[in-house]
Write an enzyme that holds these catalytic residues in place. Structure first.
Site, PDB file in Angstrom:
ATOM      1  CE1 TYR A 192      -3.397  -2.815   0.495  1.00  0.00           C
ATOM      2  CE2 TYR A 192      -2.436  -3.176   2.657  1.00  0.00           C
ATOM      3  CZ  TYR A 192      -3.294  -3.565   1.645  1.00  0.00           C
ATOM      4  OH  TYR A 192      -4.033  -4.704   1.776  1.00  0.00           O
ATOM      5  CE1 TYR A 251      -8.785  -5.518   1.649  1.00  0.00           C
ATOM      6  CE2 TYR A 251      -8.753  -6.594   3.784  1.00  0.00           C
ATOM      7  CZ  TYR A 251      -8.131  -6.281   2.594  1.00  0.00           C
ATOM      8  OH  TYR A 251      -6.857  -6.731   2.340  1.00  0.00           O
ATOM      9  CG  ASP A 268     -13.822 -11.930   6.746  1.00  0.00           C
ATOM     10  OD1 ASP A 268     -13.044 -12.207   7.684  1.00  0.00           O
ATOM     11  OD2 ASP A 268     -13.471 -11.258   5.755  1.00  0.00           O
ATOM     12  CE  LYS A 272      -6.601  -8.695   9.885  1.00  0.00           C
ATOM     13  NZ  LYS A 272      -5.271  -8.316   9.413  1.00  0.00           N
TER      14      LYS A 272
END
Length: 421
Positions: A9, A137, A240, A269
Site C-alpha cells: 500500500y 473488505y 468473515d 489474525k
C-alpha cells in the site's frame, strides 16, 4: 543503505523510508533509532497479546524442537488435532469441522470455493455467484478482491480482471439500534436475494464491524435477519471473523452478540496472537456432510502447503489458553470503557468541523473525518509523541493489544484527540 523490500500500500514515489523495528515487548515495539512506539494498531489487529509474550515465545520454541512442519495431505499431528477440537469448543454451536490455511484471505477463498462446491453437490450448479456487502473488505487475493466494495474499495483498478458478484447495501443501523431500525437494511438485503438467489451460493459478511472498508459498526439484529433470509433463500451464510474474532468486538466472536451460527466462519489474525500466519475455515455438519460421496467431485480440491503448520497450531493453542486464563474479555471491557469515555463522549471532538463521526465497539474506536486530507501528517504527529498510528483513508482508528494498560490506552486516545484540538 538501499532497501530492496517492496512495501504494501505504498506510493513508491513519495513514500518515506520505513522505520526499522528491532524488537518489541508488551504493547510497544522498538526502532533501531532507540525510539519506543506504543502500537495503537497491534500490527494490523493481530498482536492481541503484544510483543514477546513469554508463553507464546516458549510455545514456538518447544514445538520447533519437535516438529516444525509436515504436510497435512494424508497425515496429521497433535497440534492440528488439538486446535481443531478447541476451535469447535469455543465457536458457535454447530461449527464442527475445521479446514486450515495460512492467511485470512486464503481462509475466505476456501469458504467461497466450499460454498460453490456445496451447491454443485446439491444439484444446483447455477448457484455459483456470491453476495457481499458494500463497504466490505475480505482480502487482497483475486477471489477476495471480487467481493470487496467495488466502488469505494481499493481494488477498482482490477475490475476487468475480476469475476462479477452481487452486492447488497451496507447496513446503516448502528450496533445499539433496535430491531425495527434494521428493517430497511434487511429489506434491501431481501430485494437482492429475491432477484438473484437462484445464482447466489453464499452471503459473505464481516459481522458487526466492517473493518478495512471504513470501520462501519452495525447491529446484531442485522445478523439475525440475515440468517433468516439465507435460510429462506437456500443461501449459505459465511462470517468473515478475521478482524472481529478473538475479542475485538467485546465478545469472543462477533456472532456471539447475536446468538447466530453461520454455515461457515473464517478466523485468522488473533488466532495465533499474530505470532505466525495461520487461518481456519470452520463449517457446519450441513456443509461438511455434503462432501461425503462416491464421485471425484466430492473431494474438496484445496490444500495450501502450510495448512495446519505445527508451529502455528501450537502457538494458536497457547494464544487461546492465555486469552481464557488471563480473562481477556474483562480486559477488553476495560479498554472499551476508556474508548467510550475519552473519544465517543468527547463533545469537543464530535463538534470539530473535520469530524464526521466518532464511534467504538469493543476494543475498536474510530474518528471518521470528512476528507482523507484531514489526516495528512497524523502518523508523524503520533510518532513524535511515541505512538504508532496508521490511518485508513479518512478513518483514524485504534485497535490496541488487549494487554494495553489504561494509562497507555489514554495515551493513544490523547494523541488521536490532540490531532483535532
Amino acid at each position: 543503505m538501499t532497501s530492496h523490500v517492496w512495501h504494501p500500500y505504498a506510493h513508491l514515489k513519495t513514500q518515506s523510508p520505513a522505520p526499522k523495528v528491532v524488537g518489541g515487548e508488551g504493547p510497544n515495539f522498538t526502532l533501531d533509532t532507540g525510539e519506543q512506539l506504543l502500537d495503537a494498531t497491534c500490527s494490523w489487529w493481530c498482536m492481541i497479546h503484544g510483543y514477546a509474550h513469554p508463553r507464546l515465545v516458549a510455545a514456538i520454541r518447544e514445538q520447533a524442537g519437535k516438529l516444525c512442519h509436515v504436510m497435512l495431505g494424508g497425515l496429521t499431528h497433535e497440534p492440528a488435532d488439538r486446535l481443531a477440537r478447541e476451535l469447535v469448543r469455543i465457536t458457535p454451536d454447530g461449527l464442527n469441522h475445521v479446514f486450515y490455511s495460512d492467511s485470512g484471505s486464503v481462509g475466505m477463498e476456501v469458504a467461497m470455493k466450499m460454498a460453490v462446491q456445496y451447491h454443485q453437490l446439491q444439484g444446483k450448479p447455477g448457484k455459483h455467484r456470491l453476495l457481499s456487502l458494500m463497504k466490505a473488505y475480505h482480502g487482497d487475493t483475486a477471489g477476495c478482491m471480487a467481493v470487496c466494495d467495488p466502488e469505494e474499495g481499493m481494488h477498482s483498478l482490477f475490475a476487468g480482471y475480476l469475476p462479477r458478484h452481487h452486492f447488497a447495501p451496507a447496513p446503516t443501523a448502528p450496533f445499539d439500534a433496535p430491531r425495527e431500525a434494521c428493517e430497511a437494511d434487511l429489506t434491501a438485503l431481501r430485494r437482492v436475494l429475491e432477484r438473484h438467489h437462484h445464482e447466489i451460493a453464499a452471503l459473505l459478511m464481516e459481522p458487526l464491524l466492517q473493518a478495512a472498508g471504513g470501520l462501519n459498526m452495525t447491529s446484531p439484529h442485522y445478523l439475525r435477519g440475515a440468517r433468516e433470509l439465507c435460510d429462506e433463500f437456500d443461501v449459505l451464510l459465511v462470517f468473515d471473523e478475521v478482524a472481529t474474532g478473538f475479542g475485538r468486538t467485546g465478545r469472543l466472536f462477533a456472532s456471539d452478540h447475536a446468538g447466530v451460527t453461520p454455515d461457515m466462519m473464517v478466523l485468522s489474525k488473533g488466532l495465533t496472537g499474530g505470532y505466525l500466519g495461520h487461518a481456519a475455515t470452520l463449517a457446519t455438519d450441513r456443509v461438511h456432510d455434503a462432501f461425503i460421496g462416491d464421485t471425484p467431485h466430492h473431494a474438496f480440491m484445496h490444500g495450501p502447503t502450510f495448512m495446519g503448520n505445527p508451529l502455528a497450531c501450537r502457538v494458536a493453542l497457547e494464544s487461546l489458553a492465555v486469552f481464557e486464563e488471563e480473562h481477556y474479555l474483562a480486559r477488553i471491557a476495560g479498554l472499551s470503557e476508556i474508548l467510550r469515555t475519552e473519544l465517543v463522549d468527547d463533545a469537543v471532538l464530535a463538534a470539530h468541523p473535520a469530524v464526521e463521526d466518532v464511534r467504538m465497539l469493543g476494543a475498536t474506536a474510530v474518528i471518521e473525518t470528512r476528507d482523507a486530507k484531514d489526516l495528512a501528517g497524523v502518523a508523524d504527529h503520533a510518532r513524535e509523541q511515541g505512538v504508532w498510528l496508521r490511518p485508513i483513508g479518512r478513518w483514524l482508528y485504534t485497535m490496541p493489544a488487549y494487554i494495553t494498560s489504561p494509562a497507555d490506552m489514554r495515551r493513544i486516545t490523547d494523541v488521536m484527540k490532540g490531532w483535532f484540538h
